[in-house]
Design an enzyme around this catalytic site. Structure first.
Site, PDB file in Angstrom:
ATOM      1  CG  HIS A  92      -0.567  15.622 -17.265  1.00  0.00           C
ATOM      2  ND1 HIS A  92      -0.391  16.069 -16.016  1.00  0.00           N
ATOM      3  CD2 HIS A  92      -1.436  16.226 -17.823  1.00  0.00           C
ATOM      4  CE1 HIS A  92      -1.391  16.940 -15.692  1.00  0.00           C
ATOM      5  NE2 HIS A  92      -2.067  17.133 -17.157  1.00  0.00           N
TER       6      HIS A  92
ATOM      7  CG  HIS B 196      -1.119  24.225 -15.391  1.00  0.00           C
ATOM      8  ND1 HIS B 196      -1.957  24.579 -14.389  1.00  0.00           N
ATOM      9  CD2 HIS B 196      -1.893  23.008 -15.884  1.00  0.00           C
ATOM     10  CE1 HIS B 196      -3.036  24.012 -14.231  1.00  0.00           C
ATOM     11  NE2 HIS B 196      -3.038  23.074 -15.411  1.00  0.00           N
TER      12      HIS B 196
HETATM   13  O1  G3P Z   1      -4.521  16.808 -20.787  1.00  0.00           O
HETATM   14  C1  G3P Z   1      -5.541  17.368 -19.849  1.00  0.00           C
HETATM   15  C2  G3P Z   1      -5.110  17.730 -18.967  1.00  0.00           C
HETATM   16  O2  G3P Z   1      -3.714  18.353 -18.821  1.00  0.00           O
HETATM   17  C3  G3P Z   1      -5.893  19.145 -18.300  1.00  0.00           C
HETATM   18  O3  G3P Z   1      -5.681  19.305 -16.884  1.00  0.00           O
HETATM   19  O4  G3P Z   1      -5.048  20.988 -15.273  1.00  0.00           O
HETATM   20  O5  G3P Z   1      -3.467  19.351 -16.068  1.00  0.00           O
HETATM   21  O6  G3P Z   1      -3.725  21.189 -17.665  1.00  0.00           O
HETATM   22  P1  G3P Z   1      -4.509  20.177 -16.402  1.00  0.00           P
HETATM   23 CA    CA Z   2      -2.527  20.310 -19.606  1.00  0.00          CA
END
Ligand code: G3P
Ligand code: CA
Length: 248
Positions: free
Chosen positions: A8, A50
């Site tokens: 992630h 992000h």
């Molecule tokens: O993969 C889904 C997740 O990344 C969504 O939340 O805020 O980490 O982009 P965020």
């Molecule tokens: Ca994400």
């Protein structure tokens, strides 16, 4: 089958998120998939970051959409408030660079952030992201993710063959299923607190893959096994993979 482990924002617990260094570390840990986020610059370039602003993770300030790629590239993406100057050489990658780095090494989840979605259907972030995926020759290795149904519908129209994943923060199982149908996604990604037996069963009946995020604790990964997940996104992909190997 254990879930695939999705890095992630890369190996983001250990290296500044959404940087080439974080992706390299994720590959090193053996992640099956790498997830990252994309935004659009003032001059229409798709960049890997992000937030809608550069403030949190770089040395700069301002909204990504108000800055050109050149202005963003002079900033350090080393996330100084968290990692001090250990990674000060990192830059905000362009989508093209990130894809080139991951090609033939991992499959990729590209999340189109809702705040980058505009009324521009032809020249907006979806069209530009699809163009980059095609340019990289990675149509079969990329899934386009979003919370934005508008973005996913555009992706469907622009590139029906590229897999789409519908993200959900909070929704009832019926809404998840309806959303997936509408955008013809084969993957749904509810936030982990949304997981339920009903959602698992209905996703299975509909032939949908189910993935979730963010799971950093091996014990939690074990508890989630009953949901028969296709994938689990983690900021600590190496720890999750070790836990899976220990169970085998
Ligand atoms: O993969 C889904 C997740 O990344 C969504 O939340 O805020 O980490 O982009 P965020
Ligand atoms: Ca994400």
């Amino acid at each position: 089958m254990p879930p695939l482990i999705i890095a992630h924002r890369g190996d983001s617990a250990h290296v500044p998120e959404n940087t080439l260094a974080a992706f390299a570390a994720a590959l090193e840990e053996g992640a099956d998939l790498v997830e990252f986020d994309v935004q659009l610059t003032k001059d229409g370039q798709v960049v890997v970051i992000h937030d809608a602003t550069v403030d949190r993770t770089t040395t700069g300030r301002g909204r990504v959409r108000d800055l050109t790629l050149a202005e963003i590239r002079v900033l350090s993406a080393g996330y100084p408030s968290r990692f001090a100057d250990t990674h000060r050489g990192e830059r905000v990658p362009s989508l093209g660079e990130a894809l080139a780095m991951l090609k033939d090494r991992a499959r990729v989840m590209v999340e189109i952030k809702p705040d980058a979605v505009t009324d521009d259907a032809e020249g907006g972030i979806e069209a530009r992201a699809v163009a980059e995926v095609r340019k990289a020759g990675m149509e079969k290795d990329v899934a386009l993710l979003s919370f934005s149904r508008r973005a996913l519908l555009r992706c469907r129209k622009l590139a029906p063959a590229i897999v789409r994943g519908h993200l959900f923060q909070k929704a009832e199982p019926g809404e998840v299923l309806a959303g997936a149908r509408e955008v013809a996604s084969e993957l749904v990604m509810p936030e982990k607190h949304m997981l339920s037996d009903e959602l698992r069963d209905r996703a299975r009946e509909a032939g949908l893959k189910l993935a979730t995020w963010v799971v950093d604790d091996p014990e939690e990964l074990r508890r989630l096994a009953r949901f028969d997940l296709y994938g689990v996104a983690s900021n600590r992909p190496g720890v999750m993979l070790d836990a899976i190997r220990e169970e085998e």
